[in-house]
Design a protein around this motif. Structure first.
Motif, mmCIF file in Angstrom:
data_model
loop_
_atom_site.group_PDB
_atom_site.id
_atom_site.type_symbol
_atom_site.label_atom_id
_atom_site.label_comp_id
_atom_site.label_asym_id
_atom_site.label_seq_id
_atom_site.Cartn_x
_atom_site.Cartn_y
_atom_site.Cartn_z
ATOM 1 N N LYS A 85 167.975 23.101 149.325
ATOM 2 C CA LYS A 85 169.212 22.437 149.730
ATOM 3 C C LYS A 85 170.332 22.711 148.738
ATOM 4 O O LYS A 85 171.501 22.616 149.072
ATOM 5 C CB LYS A 85 168.992 20.919 149.831
ATOM 6 N N CYS A 86 169.972 23.037 147.507
ATOM 7 C CA CYS A 86 170.950 23.239 146.436
ATOM 8 C C CYS A 86 171.387 24.691 146.320
ATOM 9 O O CYS A 86 172.425 24.985 145.722
ATOM 10 C CB CYS A 86 170.358 22.795 145.102
ATOM 11 N N LYS A 87 170.585 25.605 146.872
ATOM 12 C CA LYS A 87 170.827 27.039 146.701
ATOM 13 C C LYS A 87 172.155 27.510 147.272
ATOM 14 O O LYS A 87 172.661 28.553 146.874
ATOM 15 C CB LYS A 87 169.706 27.850 147.351
ATOM 16 N N ALA A 88 172.708 26.793 148.194
ATOM 17 C CA ALA A 88 173.973 27.212 148.792
ATOM 18 C C ALA A 88 175.090 27.237 147.754
ATOM 19 O O ALA A 88 175.997 28.067 147.835
ATOM 20 C CB ALA A 88 174.347 26.284 149.946
ATOM 21 N N CYS A 89 175.004 26.369 146.754
ATOM 22 C CA CYS A 89 176.079 26.270 145.766
ATOM 23 C C CYS A 89 175.633 26.581 144.337
ATOM 24 O O CYS A 89 176.455 26.943 143.507
ATOM 25 C CB CYS A 89 176.684 24.869 145.790
ATOM 26 N N HIS A 90 174.369 26.388 144.018
ATOM 27 C CA HIS A 90 173.881 26.524 142.643
ATOM 28 C C HIS A 90 172.899 27.681 142.519
ATOM 29 O O HIS A 90 172.091 27.921 143.411
ATOM 30 C CB HIS A 90 173.192 25.233 142.184
ATOM 31 N N LYS A 91 172.982 28.369 141.387
ATOM 32 C CA LYS A 91 172.068 29.468 141.091
ATOM 33 C C LYS A 91 171.242 29.106 139.864
ATOM 34 O O LYS A 91 171.613 28.211 139.096
ATOM 35 C CB LYS A 91 172.848 30.754 140.829
ATOM 36 N N VAL A 92 170.138 29.816 139.681
ATOM 37 C CA VAL A 92 169.284 29.576 138.518
ATOM 38 C C VAL A 92 169.106 30.842 137.686
ATOM 39 O O VAL A 92 168.167 30.954 136.920
ATOM 40 C CB VAL A 92 167.911 29.000 138.934
ATOM 41 N N THR A 98 179.348 28.453 143.641
ATOM 42 C CA THR A 98 180.312 27.412 143.972
ATOM 43 C C THR A 98 180.170 26.264 142.986
ATOM 44 O O THR A 98 181.151 25.652 142.589
ATOM 45 C CB THR A 98 180.084 26.908 145.407
ATOM 46 N N GLY A 99 178.937 26.009 142.572
ATOM 47 C CA GLY A 99 178.640 25.011 141.549
ATOM 48 C C GLY A 99 178.128 25.714 140.300
ATOM 49 O O GLY A 99 177.839 26.909 140.312
ATOM 50 N N PRO A 100 177.987 24.980 139.210
ATOM 51 C CA PRO A 100 177.497 25.601 137.976
ATOM 52 C C PRO A 100 176.013 25.971 138.095
ATOM 53 O O PRO A 100 175.290 25.410 138.906
ATOM 54 C CB PRO A 100 177.704 24.509 136.925
ATOM 55 N N HIS A 101 175.581 26.928 137.272
ATOM 56 C CA HIS A 101 174.163 27.309 137.289
ATOM 57 C C HIS A 101 173.321 26.142 136.775
ATOM 58 O O HIS A 101 173.768 25.335 135.974
ATOM 59 C CB HIS A 101 173.913 28.577 136.477
ATOM 60 N N LEU A 102 172.094 26.069 137.257
ATOM 61 C CA LEU A 102 171.233 24.935 136.936
ATOM 62 C C LEU A 102 170.053 25.298 136.051
ATOM 63 O O LEU A 102 169.215 24.429 135.780
ATOM 64 C CB LEU A 102 170.733 24.259 138.220
ATOM 65 N N ASP A 103 169.963 26.536 135.585
ATOM 66 C CA ASP A 103 168.871 26.838 134.675
ATOM 67 C C ASP A 103 169.183 26.210 133.319
ATOM 68 O O ASP A 103 170.276 26.351 132.791
ATOM 69 C CB ASP A 103 168.600 28.343 134.563
ATOM 70 N N GLY A 104 168.237 25.447 132.821
ATOM 71 C CA GLY A 104 168.422 24.732 131.564
ATOM 72 C C GLY A 104 169.235 23.454 131.695
ATOM 73 O O GLY A 104 169.745 22.936 130.700
ATOM 74 N N VAL A 105 169.368 22.922 132.905
ATOM 75 C CA VAL A 105 170.219 21.751 133.114
ATOM 76 C C VAL A 105 169.623 20.472 132.528
ATOM 77 O O VAL A 105 170.359 19.612 132.057
ATOM 78 C CB VAL A 105 170.548 21.559 134.621
ATOM 79 N N VAL A 106 168.302 20.350 132.523
ATOM 80 C CA VAL A 106 167.686 19.120 132.012
ATOM 81 C C VAL A 106 167.893 19.059 130.506
ATOM 82 O O VAL A 106 167.588 20.003 129.781
ATOM 83 C CB VAL A 106 166.184 19.066 132.367
ATOM 84 N N ASP A 107 168.456 17.961 130.045
ATOM 85 C CA ASP A 107 168.814 17.680 128.649
ATOM 86 C C ASP A 107 169.985 18.520 128.148
ATOM 87 O O ASP A 107 170.266 18.533 126.954
ATOM 88 C CB ASP A 107 167.605 17.834 127.715
ATOM 89 N N VAL A 165 163.718 17.219 139.981
ATOM 90 C CA VAL A 165 163.911 17.174 138.527
ATOM 91 C C VAL A 165 162.731 17.852 137.827
ATOM 92 O O VAL A 165 162.919 18.573 136.840
ATOM 93 C CB VAL A 165 164.113 15.723 138.041
ATOM 94 N N ALA A 166 161.524 17.656 138.328
ATOM 95 C CA ALA A 166 160.360 18.331 137.750
ATOM 96 C C ALA A 166 160.513 19.841 137.874
ATOM 97 O O ALA A 166 160.186 20.593 136.941
ATOM 98 C CB ALA A 166 159.075 17.861 138.434
ATOM 99 N N TYR A 167 161.027 20.320 139.004
ATOM 100 C CA TYR A 167 161.261 21.748 139.173
ATOM 101 C C TYR A 167 162.332 22.225 138.199
ATOM 102 O O TYR A 167 162.201 23.283 137.571
ATOM 103 C CB TYR A 167 161.657 22.057 140.618
ATOM 104 N N LEU A 168 163.421 21.467 138.073
ATOM 105 C CA LEU A 168 164.505 21.870 137.162
ATOM 106 C C LEU A 168 164.027 21.885 135.710
ATOM 107 O O LEU A 168 164.519 22.683 134.906
ATOM 108 C CB LEU A 168 165.704 20.939 137.333
ATOM 109 N N GLN A 169 163.071 21.030 135.369
ATOM 110 C CA GLN A 169 162.528 21.038 134.007
ATOM 111 C C GLN A 169 161.789 22.341 133.715
ATOM 112 O O GLN A 169 161.750 22.777 132.572
ATOM 113 C CB GLN A 169 161.591 19.857 133.794
ATOM 114 N N THR A 170 161.216 22.956 134.729
ATOM 115 C CA THR A 170 160.518 24.217 134.508
ATOM 116 C C THR A 170 161.485 25.366 134.253
ATOM 117 O O THR A 170 161.074 26.427 133.787
ATOM 118 C CB THR A 170 159.630 24.595 135.713
ATOM 119 N N LEU A 171 162.760 25.178 134.538
ATOM 120 C CA LEU A 171 163.756 26.225 134.354
ATOM 121 C C LEU A 171 164.384 26.197 132.971
ATOM 122 O O LEU A 171 165.273 26.983 132.707
ATOM 123 C CB LEU A 171 164.848 26.103 135.432
ATOM 124 N N ASN A 172 163.976 25.269 132.129
ATOM 125 C CA ASN A 172 164.547 25.171 130.769
ATOM 126 C C ASN A 172 163.998 26.263 129.877
ATOM 127 O O ASN A 172 162.942 26.739 129.959
ATOM 128 C CB ASN A 172 164.258 23.801 130.151
#
Length: 172
Positions: A85-92, A98-107, A165-172
């Motif tokens: 659902k987030c891929k339309a605007c955010h990349k990793v 369209t939105g900021p990248h989300l890799d490393g977003v947690v913390d 959030v658990a998925y985003l934590q794996t991208l840190n």
């Protein structure tokens, strides 16, 4: 005696009469419609008289589980599916869409991605994107940061937010 003009006048008169009845029916419905019918065809009751015969229904207690508990049992695979659902605007991949990248977003500090123009609502927030902050923001972005540019309505299910959030934590 019976020519095309007579036939046209007769058909026109019949159509005109039907049109008048149609408008009259429509007008009467608009004025006198009670709006009491429910979806199953039964009419809604105007008021209820309590006779005291029925016992009050037992209310079930809803046990709320904290977000930390949900996050501890979150499924990263489901979170990756929710991320669709987030891929339309955010990349990793480190690049902004369209939105900021989300890799490393947690913390990561809020509104700290270089080369991205954050809204004043997010730029004014202090702190970092902790799992609790992400949970609040993902539930209802417009309520969490009024004035944000993010047009996403939010994720209503707490389990979906925990999985994401658990998925985003794996991208840190």
């Amino acid at each position: 005696m019976f020519n095309t003009m007579t036939l046209t006048k007769t058909v026109g008169a019949i159509c005109g009469t039907l049109l008048i009845f149609l408008f009259a029916n429509w007008g009467a419905d608009a004025i006198y419609h009670s709006g009491g019918a429910s979806h199953d065809g039964e009419h809604a009751q105007a008021y209820i008289i309590d006779t005291g015969d029925s016992e009050p229904a037992e209310v079930e207690e809803v046990v709320e589980v904290s977000f930390d508990v949900l996050l501890a049992s979150a499924d990263v695979g489901k979170g990756e599916k929710v991320f669709n659902k987030c891929k339309a605007c955010h990349k990793v991949d480190g690049s902004n869409g369209t939105g900021p990248h989300l890799d490393g977003v947690v913390d990561r500090d809020i509104a700290s991605v270089a080369d991205y123009g954050f809204s004043d609502a997010l730029a004014s927030l202090d702190g970092a994107w902790t799992p609790d902050h992400l949970n609040g923001f993902l539930e209802a972005p417009k309520d969490y940061a009024p004035g944000t540019k993010m047009s996403f309505a939010g994720l209503s299910k707490a389990t979906d937010r925990a999985d994401l959030v658990a998925y985003l934590q794996t991208l840190n």
